[in-house]
Each structure stands twice: as structure tokens, then as C-alpha cells.
Design a protein around this motif. Structure first.
Motif, PDB file in Angstrom:
ATOM      1  N   ALA A  20      29.822  37.366  41.720  1.00 15.20           N
ATOM      2  CA  ALA A  20      28.698  38.308  41.801  1.00 15.20           C
ATOM      3  C   ALA A  20      29.134  39.706  41.388  1.00 15.20           C
ATOM      4  O   ALA A  20      28.437  40.388  40.620  1.00 15.20           O
ATOM      5  CB  ALA A  20      28.122  38.314  43.214  1.00 15.20           C
ATOM      6  N   LEU A  21      30.287  40.152  41.872  1.00 17.87           N
ATOM      7  CA  LEU A  21      30.782  41.463  41.480  1.00 17.87           C
ATOM      8  C   LEU A  21      31.045  41.528  39.978  1.00 17.87           C
ATOM      9  O   LEU A  21      30.742  42.528  39.318  1.00 17.87           O
ATOM     10  CB  LEU A  21      32.068  41.793  42.248  1.00 17.87           C
ATOM     11  CG  LEU A  21      31.904  42.188  43.715  1.00 17.87           C
ATOM     12  CD1 LEU A  21      33.263  42.210  44.412  1.00 17.87           C
ATOM     13  CD2 LEU A  21      31.213  43.540  43.855  1.00 17.87           C
ATOM     14  N   ASP A  22      31.593  40.468  39.434  1.00 23.15           N
ATOM     15  CA  ASP A  22      31.871  40.420  38.001  1.00 23.15           C
ATOM     16  C   ASP A  22      30.601  40.591  37.186  1.00 23.15           C
ATOM     17  O   ASP A  22      30.595  41.250  36.139  1.00 23.15           O
ATOM     18  CB  ASP A  22      32.553  39.094  37.654  1.00 23.15           C
ATOM     19  CG  ASP A  22      32.957  39.013  36.199  1.00 23.15           C
ATOM     20  OD1 ASP A  22      33.695  39.889  35.724  1.00 23.15           O
ATOM     21  OD2 ASP A  22      32.509  38.076  35.515  1.00 23.15           O
ATOM     22  N   TYR A  39      38.374  47.704  36.997  1.00 26.40           N
ATOM     23  CA  TYR A  39      39.766  47.735  37.428  1.00 26.40           C
ATOM     24  C   TYR A  39      39.848  48.022  38.929  1.00 26.40           C
ATOM     25  O   TYR A  39      40.673  47.438  39.641  1.00 26.40           O
ATOM     26  CB  TYR A  39      40.507  48.814  36.647  1.00 26.40           C
ATOM     27  CG  TYR A  39      41.972  48.971  37.005  1.00 26.40           C
ATOM     28  CD1 TYR A  39      42.952  48.216  36.365  1.00 26.40           C
ATOM     29  CD2 TYR A  39      42.381  49.895  37.968  1.00 26.40           C
ATOM     30  CE1 TYR A  39      44.306  48.372  36.677  1.00 26.40           C
ATOM     31  CE2 TYR A  39      43.724  50.058  38.297  1.00 26.40           C
ATOM     32  CZ  TYR A  39      44.678  49.290  37.646  1.00 26.40           C
ATOM     33  OH  TYR A  39      46.008  49.444  37.971  1.00 26.40           O
ATOM     34  N   ALA A  40      38.994  48.897  39.395  1.00 24.92           N
ATOM     35  CA  ALA A  40      39.046  49.336  40.792  1.00 24.92           C
ATOM     36  C   ALA A  40      38.529  48.295  41.764  1.00 24.92           C
ATOM     37  O   ALA A  40      38.972  48.259  42.924  1.00 24.92           O
ATOM     38  CB  ALA A  40      38.248  50.629  40.954  1.00 24.92           C
ATOM     39  N   VAL A  41      37.610  47.446  41.331  1.00 17.89           N
ATOM     40  CA  VAL A  41      36.935  46.590  42.304  1.00 17.89           C
ATOM     41  C   VAL A  41      37.185  45.088  42.110  1.00 17.89           C
ATOM     42  O   VAL A  41      37.072  44.330  43.068  1.00 17.89           O
ATOM     43  CB  VAL A  41      35.409  46.859  42.305  1.00 17.89           C
ATOM     44  CG1 VAL A  41      34.722  46.282  41.084  1.00 17.89           C
ATOM     45  CG2 VAL A  41      34.760  46.331  43.585  1.00 17.89           C
ATOM     46  N   LEU A  42      37.548  44.656  40.908  1.00 21.47           N
ATOM     47  CA  LEU A  42      37.664  43.217  40.665  1.00 21.47           C
ATOM     48  C   LEU A  42      39.095  42.723  40.836  1.00 21.47           C
ATOM     49  O   LEU A  42      40.052  43.458  40.625  1.00 21.47           O
ATOM     50  CB  LEU A  42      37.188  42.874  39.253  1.00 21.47           C
ATOM     51  CG  LEU A  42      35.709  43.140  38.946  1.00 21.47           C
ATOM     52  CD1 LEU A  42      35.397  42.778  37.497  1.00 21.47           C
ATOM     53  CD2 LEU A  42      34.806  42.367  39.898  1.00 21.47           C
ATOM     54  N   GLY A  43      39.205  41.450  41.224  1.00 19.03           N
ATOM     55  CA  GLY A  43      40.485  40.773  41.190  1.00 19.03           C
ATOM     56  C   GLY A  43      41.494  41.180  42.234  1.00 19.03           C
ATOM     57  O   GLY A  43      42.702  41.035  42.028  1.00 19.03           O
ATOM     58  N   LEU A  76      31.597  47.485  47.067  1.00 15.66           N
ATOM     59  CA  LEU A  76      31.584  48.596  46.113  1.00 15.66           C
ATOM     60  C   LEU A  76      31.834  49.930  46.819  1.00 15.66           C
ATOM     61  O   LEU A  76      32.583  50.779  46.319  1.00 15.66           O
ATOM     62  CB  LEU A  76      30.253  48.629  45.366  1.00 15.66           C
ATOM     63  CG  LEU A  76      30.081  47.563  44.279  1.00 15.66           C
ATOM     64  CD1 LEU A  76      28.611  47.430  43.885  1.00 15.66           C
ATOM     65  CD2 LEU A  76      30.933  47.889  43.054  1.00 15.66           C
ATOM     66  N   ILE A  77      31.226  50.109  47.985  1.00 14.66           N
ATOM     67  CA  ILE A  77      31.470  51.331  48.754  1.00 14.66           C
ATOM     68  C   ILE A  77      32.930  51.399  49.185  1.00 14.66           C
ATOM     69  O   ILE A  77      33.593  52.446  49.080  1.00 14.66           O
ATOM     70  CB  ILE A  77      30.536  51.401  49.974  1.00 14.66           C
ATOM     71  CG1 ILE A  77      29.081  51.637  49.528  1.00 14.66           C
ATOM     72  CG2 ILE A  77      30.987  52.482  50.952  1.00 14.66           C
ATOM     73  CD1 ILE A  77      28.814  53.018  48.960  1.00 14.66           C
ATOM     74  N   HIS A  78      33.455  50.305  49.664  1.00 11.27           N
ATOM     75  CA  HIS A  78      34.857  50.268  50.087  1.00 11.27           C
ATOM     76  C   HIS A  78      35.778  50.583  48.920  1.00 11.27           C
ATOM     77  O   HIS A  78      36.709  51.406  49.043  1.00 11.27           O
ATOM     78  CB  HIS A  78      35.176  48.892  50.672  1.00 11.27           C
ATOM     79  CG  HIS A  78      36.607  48.703  51.048  1.00 11.27           C
ATOM     80  ND1 HIS A  78      37.271  49.536  51.913  1.00 11.27           N
ATOM     81  CD2 HIS A  78      37.519  47.767  50.652  1.00 11.27           C
ATOM     82  CE1 HIS A  78      38.514  49.127  52.062  1.00 11.27           C
ATOM     83  NE2 HIS A  78      38.697  48.070  51.293  1.00 11.27           N
ATOM     84  N   ARG A  97      46.568  47.473  46.180  1.00 13.00           N
ATOM     85  CA  ARG A  97      46.349  46.060  45.894  1.00 13.00           C
ATOM     86  C   ARG A  97      47.400  45.520  44.925  1.00 13.00           C
ATOM     87  O   ARG A  97      47.126  44.698  44.058  1.00 13.00           O
ATOM     88  CB  ARG A  97      44.929  45.820  45.366  1.00 13.00           C
ATOM     89  CG  ARG A  97      43.860  46.101  46.433  1.00 13.00           C
ATOM     90  CD  ARG A  97      42.450  46.021  45.886  1.00 13.00           C
ATOM     91  NE  ARG A  97      41.480  46.115  46.990  1.00 13.00           N
ATOM     92  CZ  ARG A  97      40.164  46.229  46.817  1.00 13.00           C
ATOM     93  NH1 ARG A  97      39.657  46.271  45.599  1.00 13.00           N
ATOM     94  NH2 ARG A  97      39.352  46.291  47.857  1.00 13.00           N
ATOM     95  N   GLY A  98      48.619  46.048  45.053  1.00 12.13           N
ATOM     96  CA  GLY A  98      49.730  45.575  44.261  1.00 12.13           C
ATOM     97  C   GLY A  98      49.768  46.043  42.823  1.00 12.13           C
ATOM     98  O   GLY A  98      50.557  45.531  42.021  1.00 12.13           O
TER      99      GLY A  98
END
Length: 299
Positions: A20-22, A39-43, A76-78, A97-98
């Protein structure tokens, strides 16, 4: 519920959230902005907040489409908050996140804009058009937007971060520290539970109990975060270990000591489970096991 069943639910839920985010975070935003947002939110990330939304919705037999939108919105807010928190003017961190933080990878200006855009996108996600795959009743849209806005604004996450920055090098008592972390971390986790509950019918007692559960869990998460900051290394955490101590920030470990902080985390888990037991809901197993995963995690 057996651990393998819970594990399957987590895997299925995470796959749904990721997909869904993708689909919701636009690759084609102007001037490379979409690339920085993705980059900031996926994976990466625990996706605890989306899991809480989905588990709470399931507990009240709620609207799954609305819950998935709410799950994406809160993530998304986080994610936006992490982008901004990591910047040199805030926590000045280079690892998240590494991988390199967004401002390291894309520059400070693009990172700031990516955070801004993700914050706005969260509320767009909660107000979908019929052509976007489904509808959310206007009253529910308003409720979800209100819960998310209040938990992320001056009286919630942003206010907590302001207190955190203003408290560097200053002694805090436990009550003040608890208030800071309730705002900075706890309220958004509590709102995740309440957004899921809002997606379905819930009696007053169930709603209160879920709110109490979210409050205890939110604080437990931060207590454990403070413990891990001094007991794990950066490779395990996926972010810079020991940064709070190095920055002379007050934490539960610095205020209470390590063993007392561990005892508090266990106490808060017990409070969260007691709240679930008082909810009157037929199946709160996912929420109960999420409380275990928060307290027992190692990163």
C-alpha cells in the motif's frame, strides 16, 4: 494464539502495508522529491504503528480498507518525524534503519521537503477519492484525521520533541520524563490503536480499554528504546547506539537506572494486558502479542 499463527499474521499484514505504501508514495514527485520520500519510508522499519492499527481494527471487526489507509497514514507521519529528527538541527544522526539518514543521502533541503510532503500525504491518504479504490465515510475520515493531527502536533509528537531538545543536559524527574515521552512517542502509538478502533463499532468500555492499552504500550516502547540505546550496538539497532547518553539527554535509564527501567517496562506490559482483559472484546490476541514484541524486542 500460537506464535506461528501470529507470525503469519504479522508477515501478511506487513506485506499489505508495504504494498500500500509503495502504491501511495509517488515516485514521480517533482525534482527528485518522490525518490527522497520513498527512500525515507519504504523497505525498512518495524511498522509497529501500522500493525497496531490493523490489530485494533480486527479486534472491533472494523473496515479493513479504512484501517489500511490509517495504517499507511500513521507510518507516513512516523517516517516524516524520523527524517526531521535526524537532521543536524535536531538529533544530528547519520544512521537510520541500517542505512544513511535521508539528509545524508539527499541533502538537508530535500530531506526537509520530503518530510513536509509525507506529512501532507498522510492526510491525503485518509481522504481517498472513490476512484482510488474505495471510500471512507466522511465522519470516519474526520475522526481519523483528528486522531492523527492531535497526536502528531504541539500536544503530541512535535511538543514532545521540543521538550526533549530543551531538556538536554538538564536533570528531569520521572514525572517530567514520562510526560515528555508520552508526547514524543507514546501518543502516536496510542493514536494508532485508536485509529484502528475508530474503523469499527466499539462499546464505550472497549474504547476506553484500548486507549489505556495504547497509553501503556506507548510508554513501554520508549522505556525499552532507552534500555536498548545503552545495551545494544549500532549494527543491531540499525541506528546510532548510545547517542542519547553522548548527547546528555535524560532517559529512563539515566533517571531510574537500568534495572528499574527494565522493571518499569514489565510493569507497563502488565498494565497493557490488563486493559485488554477489561475490554470485553472477543479476540485481542494480536494486540496482546504486539505488547510482548514491544517489550521483548532487541532493536
Amino acid at each position: 494464539m500460537e506464535a506461528k499463527d501470529f507470525g503469519r499474521w504479522v508477515d501478511t499484514s506487513l506485506s499489505g502495508v508495504e504494498a500500500a505504501l509503495d502504491s501511495l508514495v509517488p515516485a514521480g514527485a517533482p525534482a527528485g522529491l518522490g525518490e527522497a520520500m520513498r527512500y525515507a519510508v519504504l523497505g525498512g522499519g518495524k511498522r509497529l504503528r501500522p500493525l497496531l492499527v490493523l490489530a485494533s481494527c480486527a479486534a472491533v471487526n472494523g473496515d479493513e480498507f479504512a484501517a489500511m489507509r490509517a495504517a499507511c497514514a500513521v507510518e507516513l507521519i512516523h517516517a516524516y518525524s524520523l527524517v526531521h529528527d535526524d537532521m543536524p538541527c535536531m538529533d544530528n544522526d547519520v544512521l537510520r534503519r541500517g542505512k544513511p539518514t535521508t539528509h545524508v543521502a539527499y541533502g538537508e533541503a530535500q530531506a526537509m521537503l520530503a518530510g513536509d510532503a509525507m506529512q501532507a500525504l498522510a492526510f491525503e491518504v485518509l481522504t481517498p477519492l472513490e476512484s482510488e479504490g474505495g471510500g471512507i465515510p466522511p465522519a470516519l475520515q474526520a475522526r481519523l484525521c483528528a486522531l492523527l493531527a492531535r497526536s502528531s502536533g504541539y500536544d503530541g509528537m512535535a511538543g514532545g520533541q521540543a521538550i526533549d531538545l530543551a531538556s538536554i543536559g538538564k536533570p528531569l524527574d520521572e514525572a517530567t520524563l514520562r510526560d515528555m515521552h508520552r508526547r514524543k512517542t507514546g501518543v502516536l502509538l496510542q493514536a494508532s490503536v485508536m485509529m484502528g478502533a475508530a474503523c469499527g463499532p466499539a462499546a464505550a468500555q472497549a474504547t476506553k480499554s484500548l486507549s489505556d492499552y495504547g497509553a501503556a504500550l506507548g510508554l513501554a516502547f520508549q522505556v525499552v528504546d532507552d534500555i536498548l540505546d545503552v545495551t545494544q550496538d549500532s549494527a543491531v539497532l540499525g541506528k546510532t547506539a548510545g547517542k542519547d547518553q553522548d548527547a546528555n539527554k535524560p532517559t529512563y535509564v539515566s533517571v531510574l537506572g537500568l534495572e528499574a527501567a527494565r522493571a518499569l517496562a514489565q510493569q507497563l506490559r502488565a498494565e497493557a494486558k490488563a486493559a485488554l482483559a477489561a475490554s470485553g472484546l472477543a479476540d485481542v490476541s494480536h494486540l496482546s502479542l504486539l505488547a510482548d514484541s514491544v517489550v521483548e524486542r532487541d532493536n
